[in-house]
Design a protein around this motif. Structure first.
Motif, PDB file in Angstrom:
ATOM      1  N   THR A 499      19.571 -18.681 -15.093  1.00 59.76           N
ATOM      2  CA  THR A 499      19.305 -18.006 -13.815  1.00 59.76           C
ATOM      3  C   THR A 499      20.594 -17.451 -13.222  1.00 59.76           C
ATOM      4  O   THR A 499      20.623 -16.333 -12.697  1.00 59.76           O
ATOM      5  CB  THR A 499      18.653 -18.993 -12.835  1.00 59.76           C
ATOM      6  OG1 THR A 499      17.461 -19.518 -13.420  1.00 59.76           O
ATOM      7  CG2 THR A 499      18.326 -18.299 -11.523  1.00 59.76           C
ATOM      8  N   ILE A 500      21.680 -18.246 -13.313  1.00 58.88           N
ATOM      9  CA  ILE A 500      22.965 -17.803 -12.771  1.00 58.88           C
ATOM     10  C   ILE A 500      23.456 -16.565 -13.502  1.00 58.88           C
ATOM     11  O   ILE A 500      23.901 -15.582 -12.895  1.00 58.88           O
ATOM     12  CB  ILE A 500      24.002 -18.936 -12.876  1.00 58.88           C
ATOM     13  CG1 ILE A 500      23.624 -20.097 -11.943  1.00 58.88           C
ATOM     14  CG2 ILE A 500      25.404 -18.434 -12.563  1.00 58.88           C
ATOM     15  CD1 ILE A 500      24.487 -21.322 -12.096  1.00 58.88           C
ATOM     16  N   SER A 501      23.362 -16.583 -14.838  1.00 59.50           N
ATOM     17  CA  SER A 501      23.879 -15.459 -15.631  1.00 59.50           C
ATOM     18  C   SER A 501      23.087 -14.187 -15.385  1.00 59.50           C
ATOM     19  O   SER A 501      23.639 -13.075 -15.436  1.00 59.50           O
ATOM     20  CB  SER A 501      23.858 -15.824 -17.116  1.00 59.50           C
ATOM     21  OG  SER A 501      22.529 -16.073 -17.555  1.00 59.50           O
ATOM     22  N   GLU A 502      21.785 -14.330 -15.117  1.00 57.57           N
ATOM     23  CA  GLU A 502      20.965 -13.150 -14.876  1.00 57.57           C
ATOM     24  C   GLU A 502      21.276 -12.492 -13.540  1.00 57.57           C
ATOM     25  O   GLU A 502      20.992 -11.305 -13.336  1.00 57.57           O
ATOM     26  CB  GLU A 502      19.486 -13.517 -14.938  1.00 57.57           C
ATOM     27  CG  GLU A 502      19.015 -13.874 -16.349  1.00 57.57           C
ATOM     28  CD  GLU A 502      17.581 -14.396 -16.381  1.00 57.57           C
ATOM     29  OE1 GLU A 502      17.041 -14.562 -17.483  1.00 57.57           O
ATOM     30  OE2 GLU A 502      17.023 -14.652 -15.279  1.00 57.57           O
ATOM     31  N   GLY A 503      21.857 -13.255 -12.612  1.00 63.25           N
ATOM     32  CA  GLY A 503      22.132 -12.702 -11.291  1.00 63.25           C
ATOM     33  C   GLY A 503      23.531 -12.144 -11.135  1.00 63.25           C
ATOM     34  O   GLY A 503      23.915 -11.756 -10.030  1.00 63.25           O
ATOM     35  N   LEU A 504      24.325 -12.109 -12.208  1.00 67.04           N
ATOM     36  CA  LEU A 504      25.697 -11.625 -12.117  1.00 67.04           C
ATOM     37  C   LEU A 504      25.931 -10.481 -13.095  1.00 67.04           C
ATOM     38  O   LEU A 504      25.316 -10.418 -14.161  1.00 67.04           O
ATOM     39  CB  LEU A 504      26.682 -12.761 -12.436  1.00 67.04           C
ATOM     40  CG  LEU A 504      26.749 -13.931 -11.462  1.00 67.04           C
ATOM     41  CD1 LEU A 504      27.667 -15.010 -12.010  1.00 67.04           C
ATOM     42  CD2 LEU A 504      27.237 -13.475 -10.087  1.00 67.04           C
ATOM     43  N   GLU A 505      26.861  -9.622 -12.717  1.00 64.38           N
ATOM     44  CA  GLU A 505      27.318  -8.590 -13.631  1.00 64.38           C
ATOM     45  C   GLU A 505      28.120  -9.243 -14.755  1.00 64.38           C
ATOM     46  O   GLU A 505      28.699 -10.327 -14.562  1.00 64.38           O
ATOM     47  CB  GLU A 505      28.199  -7.581 -12.895  1.00 64.38           C
ATOM     48  CG  GLU A 505      27.473  -6.781 -11.822  1.00 64.38           C
ATOM     49  CD  GLU A 505      26.419  -5.865 -12.424  1.00 64.38           C
ATOM     50  OE1 GLU A 505      25.397  -5.645 -11.753  1.00 64.38           O
ATOM     51  OE2 GLU A 505      26.622  -5.401 -13.581  1.00 64.38           O
ATOM     52  N   GLN A 508      31.596 -10.245 -13.733  1.00 63.77           N
ATOM     53  CA  GLN A 508      31.581 -11.381 -12.809  1.00 63.77           C
ATOM     54  C   GLN A 508      31.299 -12.682 -13.545  1.00 63.77           C
ATOM     55  O   GLN A 508      31.933 -13.718 -13.287  1.00 63.77           O
ATOM     56  CB  GLN A 508      30.522 -11.153 -11.725  1.00 63.77           C
ATOM     57  CG  GLN A 508      30.840 -10.033 -10.754  1.00 63.77           C
ATOM     58  CD  GLN A 508      29.717  -9.852  -9.740  1.00 63.77           C
ATOM     59  OE1 GLN A 508      28.528  -9.920 -10.087  1.00 63.77           O
ATOM     60  NE2 GLN A 508      30.090  -9.617  -8.492  1.00 63.77           N
ATOM     61  N   TRP A 579      29.852 -15.868  -5.432  1.00 59.83           N
ATOM     62  CA  TRP A 579      29.218 -16.334  -6.652  1.00 59.83           C
ATOM     63  C   TRP A 579      28.397 -17.587  -6.379  1.00 59.83           C
ATOM     64  O   TRP A 579      28.649 -18.314  -5.413  1.00 59.83           O
ATOM     65  CB  TRP A 579      30.270 -16.624  -7.720  1.00 59.83           C
ATOM     66  CG  TRP A 579      31.012 -15.397  -8.170  1.00 59.83           C
ATOM     67  CD1 TRP A 579      30.637 -14.092  -7.993  1.00 59.83           C
ATOM     68  CD2 TRP A 579      32.274 -15.364  -8.839  1.00 59.83           C
ATOM     69  NE1 TRP A 579      31.564 -13.239  -8.525  1.00 59.83           N
ATOM     70  CE2 TRP A 579      32.588 -13.989  -9.059  1.00 59.83           C
ATOM     71  CE3 TRP A 579      33.161 -16.332  -9.285  1.00 59.83           C
ATOM     72  CZ2 TRP A 579      33.756 -13.594  -9.699  1.00 59.83           C
ATOM     73  CZ3 TRP A 579      34.318 -15.943  -9.943  1.00 59.83           C
ATOM     74  CH2 TRP A 579      34.612 -14.582 -10.143  1.00 59.83           C
ATOM     75  N   PRO A 580      27.422 -17.869  -7.213  1.00 61.95           N
ATOM     76  CA  PRO A 580      26.539 -19.018  -6.949  1.00 61.95           C
ATOM     77  C   PRO A 580      27.247 -20.362  -7.156  1.00 61.95           C
ATOM     78  O   PRO A 580      28.248 -20.468  -7.859  1.00 61.95           O
ATOM     79  CB  PRO A 580      25.414 -18.835  -7.982  1.00 61.95           C
ATOM     80  CG  PRO A 580      26.034 -18.042  -9.076  1.00 61.95           C
ATOM     81  CD  PRO A 580      27.014 -17.117  -8.411  1.00 61.95           C
TER      82      PRO A 580
END
Length: 743
Positions: A499-505, A508, A579-580
């Protein structure tokens, strides 16, 4: 001459550098530390390791605290102890390595006095009874009466806290203020004191401070026999005890005749204990008027007796008769323990015992201020020979010369130590010999560098540089060949990473992972860990190879704990960048593993394999199931149960294993976990017992209490299990094990 010019210049520069240190123009910390190590080892190698019969220690130990009660005890009990020691056991004198700074109100006399002044001031019967009872209830007066007229020396402490306060009475100084006007003697100087009640001090035969001097490394090697406080000069507890033993002779400072080499030399070198009949004892002191503690051996070089045994008459009077008796404590909770050359947690009272015995039998080492002159002369002799000869000699002859110079320096040093009781520094001489030899034998450096480069190429990507350095000292003992070893492995993983990787460029995400992996990897390396690999967002590391580590289990668990502690600060930095937040689970397991360079001709890796490794990975996965940050296996917990507090989470059967194992969560180091947390764990263990006995009602009550005490997911999880088992009971043959069929 020209071909050796560089070596002459370098060698002469080294000699000048070390001469400046020995002359105290500046100080080189490394040499001071080496000198301390040499001194400590000479002391340990030459200690008599016998028990001194003249001094006895009465111990406020755990046994006494258990039988008599927690410290401080009532002064009535101490009065009873003093009377019994002198009248029944026939001791010669008594010293207290404790301070009696506050009045003893345990009898309730103060409350009765208040009633007498207020509510019952007109009650004649009460006033009469109180008058009769007052002598028995005034415990301080009873203690003062008990020590009056006896050879009892009290202790007190000094403090150098700038904003500290003083309390209690001080004894009369041994020398008044102004005694040494015109002399620059660097006494140990203090700003505050904690003394005894005036009533007790007035009735005691004397008193002395019990403050040692800590050297730069925190180790106690010296005790100041005379200290300066508010301009006046006071003696130590050990010196006061010796003076009491000798009949309270006068203390006379010892100054040598004017030194030819230094007209301004005016430091004190000894203390004379004198009477009209002459000198009874001469005690050597250093520039701070401190004495080196003549340790007889490791802790226990004097007879210890529990005070509870003395009060209960459980020891023979002959064991104490005519002895010098010190009262102190070895109970860890009372914190009278010091780091010394002969023990890292050495009881303070035995330091005083060693000094008393040393002053009486004349075994205190001599380390006068002018000892630096002898060190300078030896350095000039040794340095002159090596600087002039080594560049001209072949490797073999230079080695012989260096060895002879080394033997000369060590022989002179040990000779003075053994036959003259004289302490000379040795580290500067040893440093000189080895440094000059290394400069002139530079080929050795290149051989060592070659081995180091090889090891760095093999292991540098896996282990910290300091371990590579350690390995390079003996490279033949290290290889990447596969072998079986007892090791500890750690797996860590980021929760919800997809989930974290999908929300970042991509950029990033790369920066986030670099920051996270960098912080976590530093922790692994700081605890001597070997980084195995990164598996996406996961970290795999192990301990105990390639460099053997007898504390590999402890270092792995400390790494896991520090990783969790570091995460909140790391999350603050991540949040500042938008960042999360990251949460991680960590699994740690110990056992037999195969370690070595494994892989294919295309790619190989220094890694570990085996069932214990697989189980470590499974434990990391279970952290999500139990809502905890760290889970360790039962072997890991068994190895560390004396060092850490653990909470048992469950008994589980993981995929690929037929036998169940217990899993645990490390809470903290033993002695550092709060009492309320320990109480929570105790109640949790009780809930687990009810749960495994299928006593659902009792288990549920315990879990409800735990949830009120400290809500957490673990307790809710077990409440869900209980609800499920009430509907579908596991049966009589249930072993309390939770089965996990997936990874």
């Amino acid at each position: 001459m020209k071909q050796h010019l560089v070596r002459y210049v370098l060698s002469f520069a080294v000699l000048l550098l070390l001469l400046g240190h020995s002359a105290k123009f500046y100080q080189i910390d490394l040499i001071n530390r080496l000198d301390a190590i040499i001194y400590d080892n000479k002391l340990k190698l030459t200690m008599p390791n016998t028990v001194d019969e003249s001094v006895v220690i009465l111990d406020i130990d755990e046994k006494s605290l258990s039988e008599i009660g927690r410290w401080p005890w009532g002064r009535d009990r101490l009065a009873e102890l003093v009377d019994k020691l002198f009248n029944h056991y026939g001791i010669r004198q008594l010293g207290f390595d404790v301070v009696f700074a506050e009045p003893d109100g345990s009898s309730g006399l103060a409350t009765l006095e208040t009633l007498a002044r207020k509510d019952l001031k007109d009650d004649a019967l009460f006033q009469t009874l109180l008058k009769d009872m007052r002598p028995r209830l005034d415990y301080d007066a009873r203690f003062a009466e008990a020590i009056h007229g006896k050879t009892v020396i009290l202790g007190y402490y000094l403090s150098s806290a700038p904003n500290g306060s003083s309390s209690g009475a001080m004894p009369p100084p041994v020398w008044p203020a102004g005694t040494f006007s015109g002399r620059s003697i660097p006494f140990s100087t203090w700003l505050n004191h904690g003394g005894n009640l005036p009533e007790l001090q007035e009735n005691a035969a004397g008193a002395g401070h019990f403050d040692p001097l800590m050297d730069f490394d925190g180790v106690v090697r010296r005790v100041p026999l005379i200290v300066e406080y508010k301009g006046a000069y006071y003696e130590s507890l050990s010196l006061a005890m010796v003076r009491a033993y000798l009949g309270f002779p006068k203390i006379v400072p010892g100054f040598p005749e004017e030194r030819i080499s230094n007209k301004s030399y005016n430091l004190m070198e000894w203390l004379d204990l004198t009477t009209e009949n002459g000198i009874l004892r001469r005690i050597p002191v250093d520039e701070n008027v401190a004495a080196l503690v003549p340790f007889r051996g490791r802790e226990g070089s004097f007879h210890y007796y529990s005070i509870s045994d003395v009060l209960a008459d459980r020891i023979s009077p002959g064991l104490l008769k005519d002895r010098i008796v010190l009262i102190g404590t070895t109970a860890p909770g009372l914190k009278d323990q010091r780091a010394t050359p002969v023990g890292e947690a050495y009881s303070g009272v035995e330091i005083h015992a060693n000094l008393i015995a040393g002053m009486l039998d004349g075994t205190i080492k001599i380390k006068p201020p002018y000892a630096l002159g002898a060190d300078i002369i030896l350095l000039l002799l040794a340095g002159g020979v090596m600087v002039l000869l080594l560049p001209r000699l072949s490797a073999s002859r230079a080695s012989i010369v260096a060895l002879l110079v080394l033997l000369f320096l060590v022989g002179v040093n040990l000779g003075f130590w053994r036959f003259a009781n004289f302490v000379l520094p040795l580290a500067s001489g040893l440093t000189l010999v080895f440094t000059l030899y290394a400069i002139n034998m530079s080929w050795g450096y290149f051989v060592e560098s070659h081995s180091k480069r090889q090891l760095t190429g093999l292991f540098g990507q896996y282990v910290p540089p300091e371990l590579v350095e350690e390995m390079s000292r003996d490279p033949e003992n290290y290889s990447m060949a596969g072998r079986k070893a007892d090791l500890t492995v750690l797996f860590s993983d980021i929760r919800g990473f997809t989930t974290i990787s999908e929300g970042l460029e991509p950029a990033q995400l790369a920066n986030l992972m670099n920051e996270y992996l960098g912080a976590m990897t530093a922790i692994v390396r700081n605890h001597r860990g070997t980084l195995d690999k990164y598996i996406g967002d996961a970290i795999m590391a192990f301990w105990g190879a390639p460099v053997e580590d007898v504390e590999h289990v402890k270092n792995a668990v400390l790494t896991a704990i520090e990783m969790q502690k570091t995460l909140p600060e790391l999350n603050k930095n991540l949040a500042a960048k938008g960042w999360p937040e990251l949460k991680i689970g960590i699994g740690v397991n110990t056992g037999g593993m195969t370690v070595g360079d494994m892989g294919s001709p295309v790619r190989q890796s220094y890694t570990v394999m085996g069932d214990a490794v697989n189980l470590g990975s499974r434990l990391e996965g279970l952290t999500k199931q139990y809502g905890v940050g760290i889970i360790v296996g039962e072997i890991t917990r068994e190895r560390l149960k004396k060092d850490f507090v653990f909470r048992e989470l469950d008994r589980v059967r993981v995929k690929g294993k037929s036998e169940p194992i217990a899993i645990y969560e490390p809470i903290g180091a033993d002695g550092e976990v709060a009492k309320d947390k320990l109480d929570e764990i105790k109640l949790w263990n009780q809930a687990l017992r009810y749960y495994r006995a299928q006593d659902w009602d009792q288990a549920e009550v315990a879990l409800l209490n735990l949830s009120r005490m400290a809500p957490c997911y673990l307790y809710d999880l077990y409440m869900q299990h209980i609800t499920q088992y009430r509907k579908d009971p596991p049966g009589d043959g249930w072993d309390g094990v939770t089965n996990y069929l997936t990874k």
